[in-house]
Motif scaffolding. Structure first.
Motif, short mmCIF file in Angstrom:
data_model
loop_
_atom_site.label_atom_id
_atom_site.label_comp_id
_atom_site.label_asym_id
_atom_site.label_seq_id
_atom_site.Cartn_x
_atom_site.Cartn_y
_atom_site.Cartn_z
N TRP A 14 -8.01 91.19 5.88
CA TRP A 14 -9.07 90.21 5.65
C TRP A 14 -8.87 88.95 6.47
N LEU A 15 -7.80 88.23 6.21
CA LEU A 15 -7.60 86.92 6.83
C LEU A 15 -6.62 86.94 8.00
N SER A 16 -5.97 88.06 8.23
CA SER A 16 -4.94 88.13 9.28
C SER A 16 -5.44 88.74 10.57
N ASP A 17 -6.71 89.10 10.64
CA ASP A 17 -7.27 89.72 11.84
C ASP A 17 -8.36 88.81 12.40
N THR A 18 -8.37 88.64 13.72
CA THR A 18 -9.37 87.77 14.35
C THR A 18 -10.79 88.30 14.17
#
Length: 316
Positions: A172-176
């Motif tokens: 969710w938040l760790s991929d661009t």
């Protein structure tokens, strides 16, 4: 004695002169009183709104730092030129536009259909209205911490649900590619309740006789929605669009807590960029110039919305 009394009588103002003076004084007070009432508000507005904006514009043409406020150097439009040629600022600007379009469109569309569904008099629908509105009254810090836990790649509830139904876990938040979409999801969840309640208030203000006339004409639901509901809700839609656009341009708390603008600036937006330049890099000139651009962007978008949508608003 009679002569003294006569002279005193002559010295007194006549009733007509006295009444004229009183009328002039009363008219003067009537003209001055409204301005006296609004003077504190005008002073407050000037001191805490107009002056900071003017001083920010002034600082945007200077090179200065919070570490050394005594040295302020005039550089003209150099700060703005640096922003226009900086690739990171282009990405920040693009992220802001994408976030605003995604958040505003999804939130208003979802709120509209929720309002159509929840606009009932039964008690259960009142409870559901309160449930839908409850995220709006929760602080953004709490909301951000909650969604950080839900979106945790290892222990988050969302990935646990995906694995339970046989789908792969999601970064969710760790991929661009997904970080900005995740922030849009959080903002929609936070703001949809407020939009829904405003839509419900607009729906309840529509005269019932319009729907009765439509039913007598045997108009179907789609035609009633298009010919009656949407035109009568146009002031509400106009208001919510402007408010949501301004709010989306000013997003900061969610970014600061959840992503810090990362990964690789994929969630960095204008307000966080201004904070970063001013407070982390101590580049006050660039931060001021970016603030002026943000102010101008909000003003232009709002003005264009007024110009193109005002004629479509049906006030009753």
């Amino acid at each position: 004695m009679e002569k003294v009394a006569a002279s005193e009588t002559k010295s007194l103002p006549t009733p007509s002169v006295w009444s004229r003076e009183q009328m002039m004084k009363t008219k003067f007070l009537e003209h001055v009183r409204p301005y006296a009432y609004i003077t504190p508000a005008l002073l407050f507005f000037t001191l805490f709104f107009l002056f900071p904006i003017g001083y920010m514009i002034y600082l945007s043409f200077h090179d200065w730092s919070l570490l050394n406020l005594g040295e302020i150097e005039w550089v003209g439009f150099a700060n703005f030129r640096e922003l226009f040629y900086e690739p990171d600022f282009h990405l920040v600007f693009f992220n802001t536009i994408v976030f605003t379009i995604g958040t505003v469109s999804i939130s208003i569309l979802l709120a509209f259909f929720l309002a159509l569904w929840l606009n009932r008099t039964a008690k259960i629908y009142g409870i559901m209205q309160a449930a839908v509105f409850s995220p709006h009254i929760i602080s953004l810090v709490s909301v951000s911490m909650l969604w950080m836990w839900l979106m945790d790649p290892q222990y988050g509830l969302l990935n646990a649900l995906l694995e339970f139904i046989g789908l792969p876990a999601y970064t969710w938040l760790s991929d661009t590619k997904s970080a900005l979409i995740s922030l849009i999801l959080v903002s929609v969840w936070k703001g949809v309740g407020y939009n829904t309640l405003v839509f419900i208030a607009g729906l309840q203000s529509i005269p019932k006789d319009l729907y009765e006339a439509a039913s007598l004409d045997q108009a179907n639901r789609w035609k009633t929605l298009r010919k009656i509901t949407l035109p009568m809700l146009s002031p509400t839609l106009f208001f919510l669009t402007v408010i949501n656009i301004i709010s989306s341009f000013q997003v900061f708390d969610t970014i600061y807590i959840m992503t810090q603008g990362g990964p690789v600036n994929s969630t960095n937006m204008l307000v966080f960029y201004i904070y970063e330049q001013g407070m982390d890099f101590y580049n006050g000139g660039i931060a001021s110039a970016a603030s002026v651009l943000l102010l101008g962007l909000i003003g232009v978008v709002t003005l264009l919305h007024f110009l193109f949508m005002e004629k479509r608003v049906h006030y009753r």
